[in-house]
Design a protein around this motif. Structure first.
Motif, PDB file in Angstrom:
ATOM      1  N   GLU A 244      69.124  16.525 -11.181  1.00 27.75           N
ATOM      2  CA  GLU A 244      68.899  17.623 -10.435  1.00 27.75           C
ATOM      3  C   GLU A 244      68.829  18.845 -11.242  1.00 27.75           C
ATOM      4  N   ASN A 246      68.823  22.428 -13.217  1.00 16.56           N
ATOM      5  CA  ASN A 246      69.838  23.193 -13.859  1.00 16.56           C
ATOM      6  C   ASN A 246      70.300  24.459 -13.111  1.00 16.56           C
ATOM      7  N   GLU A 247      69.437  25.087 -12.321  1.00 13.91           N
ATOM      8  CA  GLU A 247      69.872  26.097 -11.474  1.00 13.91           C
ATOM      9  C   GLU A 247      70.108  25.672 -10.073  1.00 13.91           C
ATOM     10  N   ALA A 250      76.550  28.071  -6.859  1.00 13.24           N
ATOM     11  CA  ALA A 250      78.146  27.395  -7.581  1.00 13.24           C
ATOM     12  C   ALA A 250      78.740  26.652  -6.836  1.00 13.24           C
ATOM     13  N   ASN A 252      77.825  23.881  -5.248  1.00 12.27           N
ATOM     14  CA  ASN A 252      77.549  22.759  -5.594  1.00 12.27           C
ATOM     15  C   ASN A 252      78.375  22.373  -6.961  1.00 12.27           C
ATOM     16  N   GLU A 253      78.110  23.196  -7.827  1.00  6.91           N
ATOM     17  CA  GLU A 253      78.744  22.946  -9.092  1.00  6.91           C
ATOM     18  C   GLU A 253      80.314  22.568  -8.833  1.00  6.91           C
ATOM     19  N   LYS A 254      80.810  23.390  -8.056  1.00  8.01           N
ATOM     20  CA  LYS A 254      82.302  23.255  -7.942  1.00  8.01           C
ATOM     21  C   LYS A 254      82.552  21.817  -7.219  1.00  8.01           C
ATOM     22  N   ARG A 256      80.693  19.084  -7.424  1.00  2.82           N
ATOM     23  CA  ARG A 256      80.464  17.982  -8.564  1.00  2.82           C
ATOM     24  C   ARG A 256      81.739  18.139  -9.569  1.00  2.82           C
ATOM     25  N   SER A 257      82.239  19.064  -9.842  1.00  2.00           N
ATOM     26  CA  SER A 257      83.376  18.979 -10.687  1.00  2.00           C
ATOM     27  C   SER A 257      84.768  18.256 -10.005  1.00  2.00           C
TER      28      SER A 257
END
Length: 332
Positions: A244, A246-247, A250, A252-254, A256-257
């Motif tokens: 995926e 790197n940019e 937020a 999507n990152e949340k 995934r966490s």
């Protein structure tokens, strides 16, 4: 070593009781006479006589004179002398050698050095840093009727590559033609992937494997390789790993966490039966502990270990403040 000094020359005629075996092709003589009397003198005289017999046989051959020397052609040898390796077979002539023999073309030796007009030095005729090398010219003269937009430098490089490839192909063909008489055809050493197998004897899987290997051998690893008409896509080509970016947002990152956290919560602890039985005080654990130490196994659960660790930490803290813990109670 004994040297005989004879004042009178000996006769070239030698008489033998038993006729020796002479092989002029190998310059070999086998003397079958018995040795009698003094061994040293007998051997020296016998060596002289046998050498004279051998030379007599050589001078009976047809002679020819080359400048100041007299030569003879030795016949084929009679005895087959032992040797480490067999005599190499005569190589089959190449196509050019056959053509030159038919047309009467003789090989002319050229000079290894040639005078370079630009550098005013003697340089090799062929190879690296050769003299009068036109491939190093920075300008190329174009005829009037030629295309001025064509890259003639690139064309010169491509022509050289074609000449090298043509020479290499001819060399391999000559080598294959020569090895036909010496190499015995047999089963393939790597028949599993079809290497060294006759194309007519290859299976469908081996042909497909060879095609796939040829496609991915390009600089783009087969990305721009065109397929054949009616060719099916290879389903066993494998999948590449996808990463995926790197940019990204937020959210999507949340997400995934949270997914990683949920996987950790749902993950069940791996229970080892042997360790669990030892901790619970099972019979197997006691027997193993008795075999090792000769004493009954000490039963201690995980809860006891945690309490012991907490008491040890609390004891250390109180010691730092001047208190000592004894029997679970503090004393000042």
């Amino acid at each position: 070593m004994v040297v005989l000094h004879d004042t009178e020359p000996k006769s070239t005629t030698v008489e033998k009781v038993v006729e020796p075996i002479i092989d002029v092709g190998n310059l070999l003589i086998v003397d079958r006479d018995s040795i009698e009397g003094d061994v040293t003198e007998n051997l020296l005289s016998r060596a002289r006589n046998n050498t004279q017999l051998l030379f007599n046989s050589i001078w009976q051959l047809e002679q020819k004179r080359v400048e100041d020397a007299i030569l003879v052609d030795l016949p084929a040898p009679t005895y087959r002398l032992p040797r480490e390796k067999k005599i190499p077979e005569k190589k089959e002539p190449t196509k050019w050698e056959k053509y030159a023999a038919e047309k009467g073309i003789k090989k002319r030796t050229k000079a290894k050095k040639v005078f370079d007009e630009q550098s005013k030095e003697w340089k090799p005729t062929y190879g690296y840093r050769r003299g009068n090398d036109d491939t190093k010219d920075w300008v190329i003269e174009i005829p009037d009727n030629a295309d001025p937009n064509k890259d003639y430098f690139e064309e010169r490089v491509e022509k050289k590559k074609e000449r090298v490839a043509k020479n290499e192909t001819a060399r391999l063909k000559n080598l294959a033609r020569q090895l036909k008489t010496t190499i015995k055809k047999g089963p393939s050493t790597d028949a599993s992937i079809g290497v060294g197998v006759n194309p007519r004897e290859k299976t469908k899987q081996q042909v497909r494997f060879a095609v796939d290997r040829a496609k991915v051998s390009t600089a783009s690893v087969g990305k721009f390789q065109e397929g054949l008409k009616g060719e099916k896509v290879n389903v066993k080509s494998g999948k590449k790993r996808k990463f995926e970016s790197n940019e990204g947002p937020a959210s999507n990152e949340k997400q995934r966490s949270l997914e990683v956290l949920q996987k950790l919560k749902n993950k069940k602890a791996k229970i080892v039966e042997e360790k669990a039985s030892i901790a619970a005080g099972g019979d197997d654990g006691e027997k193993r502990e008795k075999k090792k130490s000769g004493k009954p196994a000490r039963q201690k659960s995980e809860v006891h270990r945690q309490k012991w660790f907490k008491n040890k930490v609390a004891d250390k803290k109180k010691r730092n403040h001047g208190t000592v813990k004894k029997g679970g109670k503090a004393k000042r």
